[in-house]
Design an enzyme around this catalytic site. Structure first.
Site, PDB file in Angstrom:
ATOM      1  N   LYS A 117      71.549 110.851 119.208  1.00 44.60           N
ATOM      2  CA  LYS A 117      72.043 112.137 118.731  1.00 44.60           C
ATOM      3  C   LYS A 117      72.672 111.910 117.367  1.00 44.60           C
ATOM      4  O   LYS A 117      73.268 110.856 117.115  1.00 44.60           O
ATOM      5  CB  LYS A 117      73.103 112.671 119.705  1.00 44.60           C
ATOM      6  N   CYS A 121      71.425 118.834 107.085  1.00 47.46           N
ATOM      7  CA  CYS A 121      72.442 119.677 107.721  1.00 47.46           C
ATOM      8  C   CYS A 121      73.403 120.174 106.647  1.00 47.46           C
ATOM      9  O   CYS A 121      73.807 119.404 105.776  1.00 47.46           O
ATOM     10  CB  CYS A 121      73.240 118.888 108.765  1.00 47.46           C
ATOM     11  N   GLY A 135      59.046 123.453 116.970  1.00 45.52           N
ATOM     12  CA  GLY A 135      57.891 123.597 117.832  1.00 45.52           C
ATOM     13  C   GLY A 135      56.626 123.948 117.083  1.00 45.52           C
ATOM     14  O   GLY A 135      56.454 123.637 115.902  1.00 45.52           O
TER      15      GLY A 135
END
Length: 310
Positions: free
Chosen positions: A45, A131, A220
């Site tokens: 993570k 980010c 996706g």
């Protein structure tokens, strides 16, 4: 025999597949599921210096063609993942893993990387430049002046294998400009792409996630064409020693084949892994091998980067 072995830097992997940061990697239990699957490695993570709970729920939503999320970097903190990685180095010395990091400020980025440099960690570090770090500022990798300055400062002291995770770029000029920056530094790899930022999914008359009034990263099947374009554009432009991890829209072995055809040396699976679980690694690996046999390829190097043009 058909092999999906691969290499990044001086590290060899029995399989070219791994999880994408954020999926099946929150704690040791999840990471062990990836270790015990057919994946060739894992990435942790994305860790911040301290523990983060992340954004309020609901913050993830599956759709027919992928997902939308605004997770807010929930993680157990830098020390948790570093301790686990150091344990694995003792129990599994022949395997290499990836440590994903993000600083909530440039100062914190340096703090994290200096701690990695001072530690005994001997795997690969992935710095997430996709980010948002500073309110009112873009993702760092969209600000190439800041990116260049940050990398210049990092490589003064950081001597271990380092890669960067990138957001998608959408303009050919940006590919040129970004590659020119990355080629100035001894990067081991780049990872492209992170989710496409600030999409919006609506169910009836309502957004489906709570943070940011419903805006979130799209992953996706939606993102595969963008991911493939980024992989290939950078494969064409980067120094050959900078390898590429392809991420985005991998549902099948054919999808993975296309990432490798565009130039990827490894392939990360995110949304499909979230929906299907670690068994996805075996299925997709076997599908890729079947396709390789049909085409007469014995290794992924036989076709990596060899996309044909009209």
């Amino acid at each position: 025999m058909v092999s999906t072995k691969t290499k990044i830097g001086n590290y060899e992997f029995e399989n070219c597949f791994m999880n994408a940061a954020g999926v099946c990697c929150y704690d040791r239990e999840e990471l062990e599921k990836v270790i015990n699957s057919d994946a060739g490695s894992f990435v942790t993570k994305t860790a911040t210096l301290n523990i983060r709970e992340g954004n309020p729920l609901p913050r993830y939503y599956d759709t027919d063609l992928g997902c939308i999320n605004s997770m807010g970097l929930p993680n157990l903190g830098f020390e948790y993942y570093l301790d686990y990685l150091l344990e694995l180095q003792k129990t599994m010395p022949k395997r290499a893993f990836f440590f994903s990091l993000v600083g909530l400020s440039q100062e914190e980025t340096h703090t994290l990387l200096k701690r990695v440099q001072e530690s005994d960690f001997n795997g690969l570090t992935e710095l997430n430049l996709s980010c948002p770090n500073v309110p009112g500022k873009p993702q760092i990798a969209y600000d190439l002046e800041t990116t260049e300055k940050l990398l210049a400062e990092i490589f003064v002291y950081f001597k271990k294998p380092l890669g960067i995770k990138l957001p998608p770029y959408f303009d050919m000029v940006h590919f040129d400009q970004a590659a020119a920056v990355f080629n100035k530094f001894p990067l081991t790899f780049i990872n492209c792409v992170n989710s496409i930022g600030n999409g919006l999914v609506i169910n009836d008359e309502t957004v489906v996630i709570k943070p940011k009034n419903g805006f979130g990263g799209i992953g996706g099947e939606y993102v595969k064409p963008t991911a493939l374009a980024n992989v290939h554009a950078f494969y064409q432009r980067l120094n050959s020693n900078i390898k590429i991890i392809g991420t985005g829209g991998v549902l099948t072995g054919r999808d993975a084949f296309e990432h490798i055809l565009c130039g990827a040396s490894m392939v990360q699976i995110g949304t499909t892994l979230h929906k299907e679980g670690p068994g996805a690694f075996r299925r997709i690996t076997e599908e890729l091998k079947v396709l390789m046999r049909e085409k007469g390829y014995k290794t992924i190097e036989d076709f990596r980067g060899k996309l044909k043009y009209l």
